[in-house]
Structure formats: structure tokens, C-alpha cells
Design a protein around this motif. Structure first.
Motif, PDB file in Angstrom:
ATOM      1  N   LEU A  72      15.319 -97.715  55.374  1.00  0.00           N
ATOM      2  CA  LEU A  72      14.565 -98.779  54.729  1.00  0.00           C
ATOM      3  C   LEU A  72      14.448 -99.958  55.688  1.00  0.00           C
ATOM      4  O   LEU A  72      15.440-100.359  56.307  1.00  0.00           O
ATOM      5  CB  LEU A  72      15.252 -99.216  53.439  1.00  0.00           C
ATOM      6  CG  LEU A  72      14.475-100.168  52.530  1.00  0.00           C
ATOM      7  CD1 LEU A  72      13.212 -99.501  52.005  1.00  0.00           C
ATOM      8  CD2 LEU A  72      15.349-100.635  51.375  1.00  0.00           C
ATOM      9  N   GLY A  73      13.234-100.473  55.848  1.00  0.00           N
ATOM     10  CA  GLY A  73      13.017-101.563  56.791  1.00  0.00           C
ATOM     11  C   GLY A  73      12.209-102.704  56.193  1.00  0.00           C
ATOM     12  O   GLY A  73      11.702-102.623  55.068  1.00  0.00           O
ATOM     13  N   PRO A 226       0.049-108.014  67.163  1.00  0.00           N
ATOM     14  CA  PRO A 226       0.896-106.931  66.644  1.00  0.00           C
ATOM     15  C   PRO A 226       1.999-107.478  65.738  1.00  0.00           C
ATOM     16  O   PRO A 226       2.191-108.689  65.647  1.00  0.00           O
ATOM     17  CB  PRO A 226       1.459-106.305  67.911  1.00  0.00           C
ATOM     18  CG  PRO A 226       1.479-107.417  68.896  1.00  0.00           C
ATOM     19  CD  PRO A 226       0.267-108.259  68.601  1.00  0.00           C
ATOM     20  N   ILE A 227       2.713-106.541  65.109  1.00  0.00           N
ATOM     21  CA  ILE A 227       3.761-106.919  64.161  1.00  0.00           C
ATOM     22  C   ILE A 227       4.925-105.955  64.329  1.00  0.00           C
ATOM     23  O   ILE A 227       4.773-104.887  64.935  1.00  0.00           O
ATOM     24  CB  ILE A 227       3.206-106.895  62.716  1.00  0.00           C
ATOM     25  CG1 ILE A 227       3.995-107.825  61.803  1.00  0.00           C
ATOM     26  CG2 ILE A 227       3.158-105.469  62.167  1.00  0.00           C
ATOM     27  CD1 ILE A 227       3.292-108.105  60.487  1.00  0.00           C
ATOM     28  N   SER A 228       6.082-106.325  63.817  1.00  0.00           N
ATOM     29  CA  SER A 228       7.273-105.492  63.988  1.00  0.00           C
ATOM     30  C   SER A 228       7.841-105.064  62.646  1.00  0.00           C
ATOM     31  O   SER A 228       7.573-105.685  61.617  1.00  0.00           O
ATOM     32  CB  SER A 228       8.350-106.248  64.783  1.00  0.00           C
ATOM     33  OG  SER A 228       8.868-107.324  64.019  1.00  0.00           O
ATOM     34  N   VAL A 229       8.618-103.988  62.694  1.00  0.00           N
ATOM     35  CA  VAL A 229       9.386-103.517  61.541  1.00  0.00           C
ATOM     36  C   VAL A 229      10.834-103.362  61.988  1.00  0.00           C
ATOM     37  O   VAL A 229      11.117-102.687  62.989  1.00  0.00           O
ATOM     38  CB  VAL A 229       8.856-102.178  61.000  1.00  0.00           C
ATOM     39  CG1 VAL A 229       9.794-101.612  59.932  1.00  0.00           C
ATOM     40  CG2 VAL A 229       7.461-102.356  60.423  1.00  0.00           C
ATOM     41  N   ARG A 230      11.724-103.986  61.267  1.00  0.00           N
ATOM     42  CA  ARG A 230      13.154-103.877  61.568  1.00  0.00           C
ATOM     43  C   ARG A 230      13.811-102.989  60.516  1.00  0.00           C
ATOM     44  O   ARG A 230      13.615-103.203  59.316  1.00  0.00           O
ATOM     45  CB  ARG A 230      13.804-105.259  61.586  1.00  0.00           C
ATOM     46  CG  ARG A 230      13.234-106.174  62.666  1.00  0.00           C
ATOM     47  CD  ARG A 230      13.972-107.489  62.745  1.00  0.00           C
ATOM     48  NE  ARG A 230      13.404-108.350  63.777  1.00  0.00           N
ATOM     49  CZ  ARG A 230      13.904-109.534  64.127  1.00  0.00           C
ATOM     50  NH1 ARG A 230      14.992-109.999  63.503  1.00  0.00           N
ATOM     51  NH2 ARG A 230      13.320-110.254  65.076  1.00  0.00           N
ATOM     52  N   PHE A 231      14.587-102.020  60.977  1.00  0.00           N
ATOM     53  CA  PHE A 231      15.277-101.108  60.065  1.00  0.00           C
ATOM     54  C   PHE A 231      16.586-100.680  60.698  1.00  0.00           C
ATOM     55  O   PHE A 231      16.860-100.989  61.875  1.00  0.00           O
ATOM     56  CB  PHE A 231      14.392 -99.894  59.741  1.00  0.00           C
ATOM     57  CG  PHE A 231      14.020 -99.055  60.933  1.00  0.00           C
ATOM     58  CD1 PHE A 231      14.636 -97.846  61.183  1.00  0.00           C
ATOM     59  CD2 PHE A 231      13.025 -99.479  61.808  1.00  0.00           C
ATOM     60  CE1 PHE A 231      14.288 -97.075  62.277  1.00  0.00           C
ATOM     61  CE2 PHE A 231      12.657 -98.711  62.902  1.00  0.00           C
ATOM     62  CZ  PHE A 231      13.290 -97.509  63.138  1.00  0.00           C
ATOM     63  N   VAL A 252       7.457 -94.080  65.862  1.00  0.00           N
ATOM     64  CA  VAL A 252       7.942 -94.541  64.559  1.00  0.00           C
ATOM     65  C   VAL A 252       6.755 -94.584  63.598  1.00  0.00           C
ATOM     66  O   VAL A 252       5.717 -95.164  63.916  1.00  0.00           O
ATOM     67  CB  VAL A 252       8.594 -95.930  64.650  1.00  0.00           C
ATOM     68  CG1 VAL A 252       9.085 -96.384  63.276  1.00  0.00           C
ATOM     69  CG2 VAL A 252       9.751 -95.919  65.641  1.00  0.00           C
ATOM     70  N   ALA A 253       6.915 -93.959  62.455  1.00  0.00           N
ATOM     71  CA  ALA A 253       5.896 -93.988  61.396  1.00  0.00           C
ATOM     72  C   ALA A 253       6.440 -94.798  60.227  1.00  0.00           C
ATOM     73  O   ALA A 253       7.636 -94.752  59.930  1.00  0.00           O
ATOM     74  CB  ALA A 253       5.538 -92.575  60.948  1.00  0.00           C
ATOM     75  N   VAL A 254       5.549 -95.524  59.592  1.00  0.00           N
ATOM     76  CA  VAL A 254       5.945 -96.376  58.468  1.00  0.00           C
ATOM     77  C   VAL A 254       5.173 -95.950  57.224  1.00  0.00           C
ATOM     78  O   VAL A 254       3.948 -95.804  57.255  1.00  0.00           O
ATOM     79  CB  VAL A 254       5.683 -97.860  58.777  1.00  0.00           C
ATOM     80  CG1 VAL A 254       5.772 -98.704  57.522  1.00  0.00           C
ATOM     81  CG2 VAL A 254       6.693 -98.359  59.789  1.00  0.00           C
ATOM     82  N   ASP A 255       5.911 -95.743  56.134  1.00  0.00           N
ATOM     83  CA  ASP A 255       5.325 -95.412  54.839  1.00  0.00           C
ATOM     84  C   ASP A 255       5.658 -96.515  53.847  1.00  0.00           C
ATOM     85  O   ASP A 255       6.527 -97.367  54.094  1.00  0.00           O
ATOM     86  CB  ASP A 255       5.876 -94.081  54.321  1.00  0.00           C
ATOM     87  CG  ASP A 255       5.609 -92.935  55.283  1.00  0.00           C
ATOM     88  OD1 ASP A 255       4.548 -92.944  55.926  1.00  0.00           O
ATOM     89  OD2 ASP A 255       6.483 -92.050  55.408  1.00  0.00           O
ATOM     90  N   SER A 256       4.968 -96.494  52.721  1.00  0.00           N
ATOM     91  CA  SER A 256       5.311 -97.425  51.651  1.00  0.00           C
ATOM     92  C   SER A 256       6.735 -97.155  51.188  1.00  0.00           C
ATOM     93  O   SER A 256       7.295 -96.090  51.433  1.00  0.00           O
ATOM     94  CB  SER A 256       4.334 -97.281  50.483  1.00  0.00           C
ATOM     95  OG  SER A 256       4.344 -95.949  49.983  1.00  0.00           O
ATOM     96  N   ARG A 257       7.311 -98.116  50.499  1.00  0.00           N
ATOM     97  CA  ARG A 257       8.715 -97.995  50.125  1.00  0.00           C
ATOM     98  C   ARG A 257       8.990 -96.750  49.294  1.00  0.00           C
ATOM     99  O   ARG A 257      10.036 -96.111  49.444  1.00  0.00           O
ATOM    100  CB  ARG A 257       9.161 -99.243  49.361  1.00  0.00           C
ATOM    101  CG  ARG A 257      10.642 -99.265  49.012  1.00  0.00           C
ATOM    102  CD  ARG A 257      11.037-100.563  48.356  1.00  0.00           C
ATOM    103  NE  ARG A 257      10.275-100.825  47.140  1.00  0.00           N
ATOM    104  CZ  ARG A 257      10.519-101.852  46.336  1.00  0.00           C
ATOM    105  NH1 ARG A 257      11.475-102.710  46.622  1.00  0.00           N
ATOM    106  NH2 ARG A 257       9.785-102.024  45.246  1.00  0.00           N
ATOM    107  N   ALA A 303      10.796 -96.537  57.237  1.00  0.00           N
ATOM    108  CA  ALA A 303      10.489 -96.235  58.637  1.00  0.00           C
ATOM    109  C   ALA A 303      11.067 -94.875  59.005  1.00  0.00           C
ATOM    110  O   ALA A 303      12.230 -94.582  58.697  1.00  0.00           O
ATOM    111  CB  ALA A 303      11.053 -97.314  59.553  1.00  0.00           C
ATOM    112  N   ARG A 304      10.242 -94.046  59.655  1.00  0.00           N
ATOM    113  CA  ARG A 304      10.669 -92.722  60.119  1.00  0.00           C
ATOM    114  C   ARG A 304      10.523 -92.661  61.634  1.00  0.00           C
ATOM    115  O   ARG A 304       9.441 -92.923  62.163  1.00  0.00           O
ATOM    116  CB  ARG A 304       9.820 -91.622  59.475  1.00  0.00           C
ATOM    117  CG  ARG A 304       9.973 -91.531  57.969  1.00  0.00           C
ATOM    118  CD  ARG A 304       9.132 -90.396  57.395  1.00  0.00           C
ATOM    119  NE  ARG A 304       7.704 -90.719  57.391  1.00  0.00           N
ATOM    120  CZ  ARG A 304       6.800 -90.168  58.184  1.00  0.00           C
ATOM    121  NH1 ARG A 304       7.174 -89.259  59.099  1.00  0.00           N
ATOM    122  NH2 ARG A 304       5.528 -90.500  58.109  1.00  0.00           N
TER     123      ARG A 304
END
Length: 397
Positions: A72-73, A226-231, A252-257, A303-304
Motif C-alpha cells: 500500500l502506497g 512527474p509525480i512519485s508514489v511512496r510505499f 512499478v505498476a500502480v492500481d487503485s486501492r 503499488a506492484r
């Protein structure tokens, strides 16, 4: 008991009667056995063949397994600032539009320029005055030098003239600094966007008197692309992450929660320098282009990260794998239509498939359902798995 003195004719008659009785009993016994055997044979049904148990089967196959880890990120902007005022004065005009994108340098608001224009004019006037004084001092120095050369002047006069030139030169430099400061303050009256991003809600109205020391600013600007995802991932995944990062950029792939929508694809940028001792997790940061703004700052996502791909893995649908007292096993269909329980050593699971490290060969048919009714040697009636069978997407476990 017969008497030994009994006459011979009587003894012979007695033996004949006994012989007849024995023959009669034997005949009855043989006849009864035959009769009972005939009745039993006539009433017993023929032996029934065993019934085949219907089962669904799928073949053991070879395919590439993408090994992923997920966590979870939170979507985090690379830059998010509160635009503050750098000059004092009355806010005359606000040109920003809330909720719109701006570019670096776009004008957001205007503070009254007149006081700062007056300060600039005053500094420029002082500069001109000191410039004239410096020119006069340089002329005096030149005259003192000529008089000294003819013997009509003194060294004291020369030194005095030189000192006056130095003083006015320094004053002129101070005047130039005052001009630069006045121009800078005048420039600060025009509030511009320091970065490109999305404008939030403004925090002040036109006509208000603002100060550079105010704690609140005009508006916030958040960089969206650009933007970042922290997990975070468990520390046990750290060796695989470091090994993968040493070879290539990790995707890294990002899906909805809730995992129902795919949002964006990016690359791993940072693996934190230490493990969180309170949770045993390692923090990661991935970067995404986000040109379509599918990711929003503060949003919770899943995040995957793809840490490796197992090539040519022997796999079977996970539903075929059973767990027993002696470990994992699958039911394999034999050529005679019966099944055999084959012990297997399982590897990672990806989506609906499980890797088999040993115990099965590609092309074999494995039972997917109905295993509770099966035993070694059970006769089955197999049917193939539907075409829309298990997919390969998902996390490895």
C-alpha cells in the motif's frame, strides 16, 4: 451292540440296512447342495463395473512467471510549495485561477508598485550624485599630480585627492547596490509561480495589505507531473530488490486501492537507506510521468513492483495443488483413465498459477476439482477446463 453269537443271516440283513441308510443320506446331501447352489446362482446379479468420477482437468504447461511484490502506497508530489509574499504592500490584483495548471513564471498576483518605484528612483538619483562627485574628485587628483610634478604641489594634497576618489568610488558602489535592491523589491511586487503545477485554493483576497513576514501565503502550488508514489515492502524482499536494481530499472505498476483499476506505470527511483525498526519494512519511492494526471497527491494506491521474471517455469493452475500430511500433491490422469496422487514441490504462485519445481512434467493432465472424492487408482471421467481459465496476472506469493 450285536452279539457275537448272532446268526449270520441276521448280521447280513443289519449291514444291508445300514448301507442303504448311508447311501440315502449321501444322496440327500448332494442333492441339497446342488439345489442350494442352483438357487444362489440364479438370484445373484452380475458384478457391476466401477463408476467414473467426473472431474475437470488442465494440462501442466510451461510459461514465464512475472514475480511481483505489492504494498500500500501514497501518491506524493515531488514539489509542493506555499507561495509567500516577498514585498510589503496592498494586493491590487489576483490573476490566478483556482484549480488550474500554471507554468513556472506565470503571474499570480500584483502588489502596489509605486512605493518601490520611488525607492528605485531615489537610489538612482543618489548614484548620479555620487557619480558627479567622483568625477570631480578624479579631476582634483589629476591637478594635484600635475602640480606635484612642477614642484608647486605637495604630497599631502595628492594623498587627500586620492582618498576622496576612493571614498566616492565606495559610495558609488553602495549606490549601485541600493539600486539593485530597489529593482529586486520592485520585481517582488509581481508574484509569479516558482514552479509548474496545479494551483490550489487562494488564501487571501484582493485589496488586503500583505507583508513579507506573513505566515500564510497567497496560494499553494503542487507539481503534478512527474509525480512519485511512496510505499513499503517487508525487509525480506530487500535482497531481491537490490539484485534487481543492480541489473536494470525495476518497473512499478500502480492500481487503485481496491485493485479494480490500473492507474499508471513507472520506475523505481529510490530504496531507502535503512529498514524501519518498528515495522521491519523498507521504504521505496517510484516516479511516474503522470501526464494524464491519473495519480493525485495524497491518494492511497496499491503499488506492484516486478523484481524478476522466472523464464520457462513448469506451472499448473493453483486449484490443482492439494496439501496433505506429507506435503503438496496433485492428481495426475493416467493413460487408463485412473488417477495417481503425485507429490510435488511448489514454487511461487502468480495469479491463478503455481510453479512446480518437481513432481510433474509438461503435458500431463492434472485434476482441478473433485479431489475430495478421489484416491489412488480412482477411475475418472475428465473434461477440459473452459477456455476462459485462470489468468497470469497478479502477485507472486
Amino acid at each position: 451292540m450285536s452279539d457275537g453269537n448272532e446268526p449270520r443271516p441276521l448280521r447280513k440283513a443289519r449291514w444291508l440296512r445300514m448301507l442303504a441308510l448311508v447311501v440315502a443320506v449321501g444322496t440327500l446331501a448332494v442333492g441339497g447342495k446342488a439345489f442350494l447352489g442352483t438357487r444362489a446362482g440364479g438370484s445373484a446379479p452380475p458384478a457391476a463395473k466401477p463408476t467414473a468420477i467426473p472431474v475437470t482437468v488442465a494440462k501442466v504447461t510451461i510459461r514465464d512467471l512475472p514475480i511481483e511484490r505489492s504494498g500500500l502506497g501514497t501518491v506524493t508530489s515531488l514539489n509542493a510549495i506555499d507561495v509567500k509574499f516577498r514585498a510589503d504592500g496592498q494586493l491590487q490584483n489576483i490573476s490566478l485561477q483556482e484549480g488550474r495548471d500554471v507554468q513556472a513564471g506565470d503571474v499570480l498576483a500584483q502588489i502596489d508598485r509605486r512605493p518601490y518605484e520611488a525607492q528605485l528612483a531615489q537610489a538612482e538619483a543618489a548614484y548620479q550624485k555620487d557619480t558627479a562627485s567622483l568625477n570631480n574628485a578624479k579631476a582634483d587628483e589629476a591637478r594635484a599630480n600635475r602640480l606635484s610634478q612642477t614642484g608647486a604641489g605637495t604630497m599631502q594634497a595628492i594623498d587627500t585627492a586620492r582618498s576622496q576618489v576612493a571614498v566616492l568610488t565606495a559610495a558609488l558602489a553602495g549606490d549601485q547596490a541600493a539600486i539593485d535592491a530597489a529593482r529586486l523589491n520592485l520585481e517582488f511586487t509581481t508574484v509569479k509561480a516558482p514552479i509548474a503545477g496545479r494551483v490550489g485554493l487562494r488564501q487571501i483576497d484582493e485589496g488586503a495589505v500583505v507583508h513579507a513576514s506573513d505566515s500564510s501565503g497567497l496560494v499553494s502550488i503542487t507539481q503534478m507531473a512527474p509525480i512519485s508514489v511512496r510505499f513499503s515492502l517487508p525487509q525480506d524482499d530487500l535482497p531481491a530488490l537490490l539484485a534487481g536494481q543492480a541489473q536494470r530499472e525495476l518497473a512499478v505498476a500502480v492500481d487503485s486501492r481496491d485493485g479494480t483499476r490500473h492507474l499508471a506505470d513507472g520506475k523505481l527511483a529510490v530504496i531507502d537507506s535503512q529498514v524501519d525498526t518498528s515495522t521491519g519494512m523498507i521504504r521505496l519511492k517510484a516516479i511516474f510521468p503522470n501526464q494524464d494526471q491519473a495519480l493525485w497527491p495524497g491518494e492511497l494506491v496499491t503499488a506492484r513492483i516486478l523484481i524478476r521474471t522466472d523464464r520457462n517455469a513448469v506451472v499448473v493452475p493453483s486449484a490443482a495443488v492439494q496439501n496433505g500430511q506429507n506435503g503438496s500433491y496433485i492428481f495426475i490422469i493416467k493413460s487408463d483413465g485412473s488417477v495417481a496422487a503425485a507429490p510435488v514441490k511448489t514454487g511461487p504462485s502468480v495469479g491463478d498459477f503455481t510453479a512446480l519445481l518437481s513432481g510433474a512434467s509438461p503435458g500431463q493432465d492434472a485434476v482441478l476439482d473433485g479431489q475430495s472424492r478421489l484416491a489412488n487408482g480412482s477411475l475418472v471421467s475428465p473434461r477440459e477446463q473452459p477456455a476462459d481459465g485462470p489468468a497470469t496476472s497478479g502477485n507472486a506469493s
